[in-house]
Write a protein that holds these residues in place. Structure first.
Motif, PDB file in Angstrom:
ATOM      1  N   VAL A  86       0.747  -1.193  -0.191  1.00 48.11           N
ATOM      2  CA  VAL A  86      -0.067  -0.052   0.042  1.00 48.11           C
ATOM      3  C   VAL A  86       0.692   1.362  -0.228  1.00 48.11           C
ATOM      4  CG1 VAL A  86      -2.088  -1.104   1.278  1.00 48.11           C
ATOM      5  CG2 VAL A  86      -0.311   0.099   2.385  1.00 48.11           C
ATOM      6  N   ASN A  87       0.227   2.226  -0.472  1.00 49.38           N
ATOM      7  CA  ASN A  87       0.959   3.469  -0.581  1.00 49.38           C
ATOM      8  C   ASN A  87       0.498   4.736  -0.046  1.00 49.38           C
ATOM      9  OD1 ASN A  87       3.066   3.110  -2.966  1.00 49.38           O
ATOM     10  ND2 ASN A  87       1.293   1.786  -3.432  1.00 49.38           N
ATOM     11  N   GLY A  88      -0.762   4.477   0.844  1.00 52.20           N
ATOM     12  CA  GLY A  88      -1.230   5.642   1.572  1.00 52.20           C
ATOM     13  C   GLY A  88      -1.968   5.419   2.783  1.00 52.20           C
ATOM     14  N   SER A  89      -2.549   6.282   3.593  1.00 52.49           N
ATOM     15  CA  SER A  89      -3.250   6.020   4.740  1.00 52.49           C
ATOM     16  C   SER A  89      -4.391   5.068   4.546  1.00 52.49           C
ATOM     17  CB  SER A  89      -3.599   7.450   5.496  1.00 52.49           C
ATOM     18  OG  SER A  89      -4.210   6.869   6.714  1.00 52.49           O
ATOM     19  N   GLN A  90      -5.554   5.442   3.694  1.00 47.42           N
ATOM     20  CA  GLN A  90      -6.621   4.711   3.547  1.00 47.42           C
ATOM     21  C   GLN A  90      -6.494   3.525   3.076  1.00 47.42           C
ATOM     22  OE1 GLN A  90     -10.643   5.393   1.181  1.00 47.42           O
ATOM     23  NE2 GLN A  90      -9.431   7.188   1.387  1.00 47.42           N
ATOM     24  N   ASP A  91      -5.645   3.174   2.139  1.00 46.67           N
ATOM     25  CA  ASP A  91      -5.451   1.774   1.658  1.00 46.67           C
ATOM     26  C   ASP A  91      -4.697   0.928   2.491  1.00 46.67           C
ATOM     27  OD1 ASP A  91      -3.484   3.498   0.968  1.00 46.67           O
ATOM     28  OD2 ASP A  91      -2.670   2.261  -0.500  1.00 46.67           O
ATOM     29  N   HIS A  92      -3.961   1.645   3.500  1.00 47.83           N
ATOM     30  CA  HIS A  92      -3.103   1.132   4.559  1.00 47.83           C
ATOM     31  C   HIS A  92      -4.153   0.478   5.463  1.00 47.83           C
ATOM     32  CE1 HIS A  92       0.274   1.270   7.468  1.00 47.83           C
ATOM     33  NE2 HIS A  92       0.070  -0.055   7.259  1.00 47.83           N
ATOM     34  N   TRP A  93      -5.024   1.028   6.196  1.00 52.04           N
ATOM     35  CA  TRP A  93      -5.971   0.768   6.919  1.00 52.04           C
ATOM     36  C   TRP A  93      -7.078  -0.484   6.280  1.00 52.04           C
ATOM     37  CZ3 TRP A  93      -6.378   1.010  12.121  1.00 52.04           C
ATOM     38  CH2 TRP A  93      -5.501   2.031  12.749  1.00 52.04           C
ATOM     39  N   LEU A  94      -7.345   0.052   5.240  1.00 47.78           N
ATOM     40  CA  LEU A  94      -8.384  -1.149   4.211  1.00 47.78           C
ATOM     41  C   LEU A  94      -7.742  -2.553   4.319  1.00 47.78           C
ATOM     42  CD1 LEU A  94     -10.917  -1.647   2.773  1.00 47.78           C
ATOM     43  CD2 LEU A  94      -9.669  -0.864   0.924  1.00 47.78           C
ATOM     44  N   ALA A  95      -6.251  -2.456   3.834  1.00 47.46           N
ATOM     45  CA  ALA A  95      -5.709  -3.593   3.606  1.00 47.46           C
ATOM     46  C   ALA A  95      -5.391  -4.252   4.940  1.00 47.46           C
ATOM     47  CB  ALA A  95      -4.279  -3.417   3.015  1.00 47.46           C
ATOM     48  N   ALA A  96      -5.077  -3.788   6.012  1.00 50.22           N
ATOM     49  CA  ALA A  96      -4.943  -4.382   7.295  1.00 50.22           C
ATOM     50  C   ALA A  96      -6.325  -4.888   7.934  1.00 50.22           C
ATOM     51  CB  ALA A  96      -4.394  -2.981   8.491  1.00 50.22           C
ATOM     52  N   PHE A  97      -7.291  -4.244   7.586  1.00 49.06           N
ATOM     53  CA  PHE A  97      -8.416  -4.855   8.150  1.00 49.06           C
ATOM     54  C   PHE A  97      -8.988  -6.087   7.388  1.00 49.06           C
ATOM     55  CE2 PHE A  97      -9.849  -0.837  10.493  1.00 49.06           C
ATOM     56  CZ  PHE A  97      -9.985  -1.370  11.536  1.00 49.06           C
ATOM     57  N   ALA A  98      -8.457  -6.098   6.203  1.00 53.54           N
ATOM     58  CA  ALA A  98      -9.022  -7.205   5.130  1.00 53.54           C
ATOM     59  C   ALA A  98      -8.337  -8.332   5.397  1.00 53.54           C
ATOM     60  CB  ALA A  98      -8.881  -6.663   3.656  1.00 53.54           C
ATOM     61  N   ILE A  99      -7.106  -8.250   5.728  1.00 55.27           N
ATOM     62  CA  ILE A  99      -6.006  -9.314   5.892  1.00 55.27           C
ATOM     63  C   ILE A  99      -6.379 -10.188   7.280  1.00 55.27           C
ATOM     64  CG2 ILE A  99      -3.806 -10.061   6.674  1.00 55.27           C
ATOM     65  CD1 ILE A  99      -2.792  -8.010   4.584  1.00 55.27           C
ATOM     66  N   ARG A 100      -6.917  -9.177   8.333  1.00 56.76           N
ATOM     67  CA  ARG A 100      -7.388  -9.990   9.556  1.00 56.76           C
ATOM     68  C   ARG A 100      -8.734 -10.704   9.390  1.00 56.76           C
ATOM     69  NH1 ARG A 100      -3.609  -7.481   9.834  1.00 56.76           N
ATOM     70  NH2 ARG A 100      -1.856  -7.727  11.250  1.00 56.76           N
ATOM     71  N   LEU A 101      -9.568  -9.868   8.689  1.00 54.05           N
ATOM     72  CA  LEU A 101     -10.937 -10.703   8.477  1.00 54.05           C
ATOM     73  C   LEU A 101     -11.061 -11.657   7.695  1.00 54.05           C
ATOM     74  CD1 LEU A 101     -13.117  -7.441   7.865  1.00 54.05           C
ATOM     75  CD2 LEU A 101     -13.029  -8.994   9.989  1.00 54.05           C
ATOM     76  N   THR A 102      -9.959 -11.731   6.734  1.00 52.98           N
ATOM     77  CA  THR A 102     -10.018 -13.047   5.996  1.00 52.98           C
ATOM     78  C   THR A 102      -9.055 -14.238   6.445  1.00 52.98           C
ATOM     79  OG1 THR A 102      -7.861 -11.900   4.675  1.00 52.98           O
ATOM     80  CG2 THR A 102     -10.386 -11.933   3.785  1.00 52.98           C
ATOM     81  N   ARG A 103      -8.172 -13.716   7.444  1.00 54.37           N
ATOM     82  CA  ARG A 103      -7.183 -14.576   8.232  1.00 54.37           C
ATOM     83  C   ARG A 103      -6.405 -15.232   7.297  1.00 54.37           C
ATOM     84  NH1 ARG A 103     -10.988 -17.766  12.591  1.00 54.37           N
ATOM     85  NH2 ARG A 103     -11.884 -15.707  13.871  1.00 54.37           N
ATOM     86  N   ARG A 104      -5.872 -14.512   6.203  1.00 54.97           N
ATOM     87  CA  ARG A 104      -4.980 -14.910   5.288  1.00 54.97           C
ATOM     88  C   ARG A 104      -3.469 -14.723   5.869  1.00 54.97           C
ATOM     89  NH1 ARG A 104      -6.907 -17.344   0.483  1.00 54.97           N
ATOM     90  NH2 ARG A 104      -9.238 -17.542   1.091  1.00 54.97           N
ATOM     91  N   LYS A 105      -2.409 -15.709   5.318  1.00 52.80           N
ATOM     92  CA  LYS A 105      -1.093 -15.470   5.774  1.00 52.80           C
ATOM     93  C   LYS A 105      -0.425 -14.791   4.758  1.00 52.80           C
ATOM     94  CE  LYS A 105      -0.181 -18.091   9.407  1.00 52.80           C
ATOM     95  NZ  LYS A 105       0.333 -17.240  10.644  1.00 52.80           N
ATOM     96  N   MET A 106      -0.843 -13.183   4.603  1.00 54.93           N
ATOM     97  CA  MET A 106      -0.329 -12.417   3.742  1.00 54.93           C
ATOM     98  C   MET A 106       0.597 -11.252   4.509  1.00 54.93           C
ATOM     99  SD  MET A 106      -3.663 -11.700   1.787  1.00 54.93           S
ATOM    100  CE  MET A 106      -3.073 -10.511   0.632  1.00 54.93           C
TER     101      MET A 106
END
Length: 392
Positions: A86-106
């Motif tokens: 990610v490159n900015g604040s909004q997509d940073h938070w979005l990706a962080a929540f998505a990784i945790r909700l999907t429980r993927r090893k990313m």
């Protein structure tokens, strides 16, 4: 909200260059962006895999934020990605929540492109210390700032400067002469060039003041770029009597071609400057450069080797440096050749991509055993392209 994807910038260039290089190195990369992003058409032309399904809109928009989160989670589940960059604040938070909700090893990687301050809040500490595997900064200066910042972990910080394409900076002498003539510059003129968004942080006013102080008819200035300060600087140039020696080109699609007419590159930044792309492109053209001592600029230019480094915010220091290089063409030529060598050794697009792949591997070791797929072979990458618009 101001959509930075509707106008070109150094940050967008960094994302585009990384997309090109990662694909060339055999990795599967998906660029997530808005449907009205410049990257949609650019991706079609360059053969990228673009996913323009996100709103990524600023302000208080809870429904669209939730829609983005739902879409990204579903997309992650359907694909086998190794990491999100990610490159900015909004997509940073979005990706962080998505990784945790999907429980993927990313792995989650963030690039910080500017010198804007990061607030020491519990939310920033959570995001940067607990939820982010690696932070890439665009210059070493930011590493030094973040190492002692409570919101960051020293072990997750790496610095990677932007890279340029050497094959896109070849000078055609005949075309160069025609370009100079079309802008009213003669072959005997010494053309100074600055390519940057016209904003107070970039120091255009100090450069215009230096032009006024020198008061030499053989010195001409080419200003490439638009921005909120363009009309103000045009009026200021007229007020101080240098308008006849300054050409404001505004926004230019092919900046690299126009930079070929420049004899000396200038970047007198006084704020928010990390890895200046235009200065590297001018150095690649074997031209000397003059930069301020602000931000990451002294990391690019060694004083008295590839050019001159002057105090930021000083029109007098700029004027002295310009006068010196304009009068000593031999020294200027030597600095130009040294600049080309430095770009070849340190700042090519391929080197930047390889360093980024090594950073990805480091990030993946935080969540997987060391024998991961990157950078030895093709991997799966998702590069979210929303860039920062405000200080965090």
């Amino acid at each position: 909200m101001v959509d930075f994807h509707k106008s070109w910038s150094g940050q967008l260039h960094a994302v585009a260059t990384l997309m090109d290089e990662m694909q060339a190195l055999g990795h599967h990369v998906v660029l997530a962006c808005r449907s009205d992003s410049l990257f949609v058409e650019m991706g079609r032309q360059r053969g990228w895999n673009v996913w323009p399904a996100l709103y990524l809109i600023g302000g208080f928009r809870p429904r669209k934020r939730l829609a983005d989160l739902f879409r990204l989670c579903r997309y992650i589940v359907r694909n086998d990605f190794d990491l999100i960059h990610v490159n900015g604040s909004q997509d940073h938070w979005l990706a962080a929540f998505a990784i945790r909700l999907t429980r993927r090893k990313m792995a989650l990687v963030r690039t910080r492109h500017n010198t804007k301050k990061v607030a020491n809040t519990w939310s920033n500490r959570l995001l940067n210390q607990r939820w982010t595997d690696l932070q890439i900064t665009a210059c070493e200066l930011l590493i030094k700032d973040y190492q002692n910042h409570p919101a960051f972990l020293k072990k997750t910080l790496v610095s990677i400067h932007q890279g340029v394409y050497l094959d896109r900076t070849r000078t055609d002498a005949a075309h160069r002469s025609r370009l100079r003539a079309s802008l009213g510059f003669s072959e005997s003129d010494c053309v100074l060039g600055i390519s940057a968004r016209v904003h107070p942080d970039k120091g255009h006013r100090y450069l215009l003041d230096a032009m006024a102080a020198l008061n030499r008819p053989d010195l001409k200035l080419l200003v490439i770029g638009d921005g909120p300060g363009l009309q103000i600087m045009q009026a200021y140039a007229a007020d101080i009597g240098v308008a006849s020696r300054v050409h404001f080109a505004g926004y230019v699609d092919d900046v690299g071609t126009l930079l070929q007419i420049v004899d000396i590159g200038i970047q007198p930044s006084v704020g928010i400057e990390t890895s200046c792309l235009a200065i590297k492109e001018i150095m690649a053209l074997q031209k000397p450069v003059i930069v301020s001592d602000y931000g990451g600029l002294p990391e690019i230019v060694n004083h008295e080797v590839e050019g001159l480094v002057v105090s930021h915010g000083s029109a007098q220091a700029l004027a002295r440096a310009i006068g010196r290089l304009a009068d000593d063409r031999h020294a200027a030529a030597m600095m130009g050749r040294a600049g080309r060598r430095r770009v070849e050794d340190q700042f090519t697009a391929r080197l930047c991509a390889i360093r980024t792949l090594n950073a990805y591997r480091l990030a993946l070791t935080q969540i997987r055993p060391p024998n991961n797929r990157l950078p030895g072979g093709p991997g799966e990458l998702l590069a979210a392209s929303r860039l920062p618009t405000t200080a965090e």
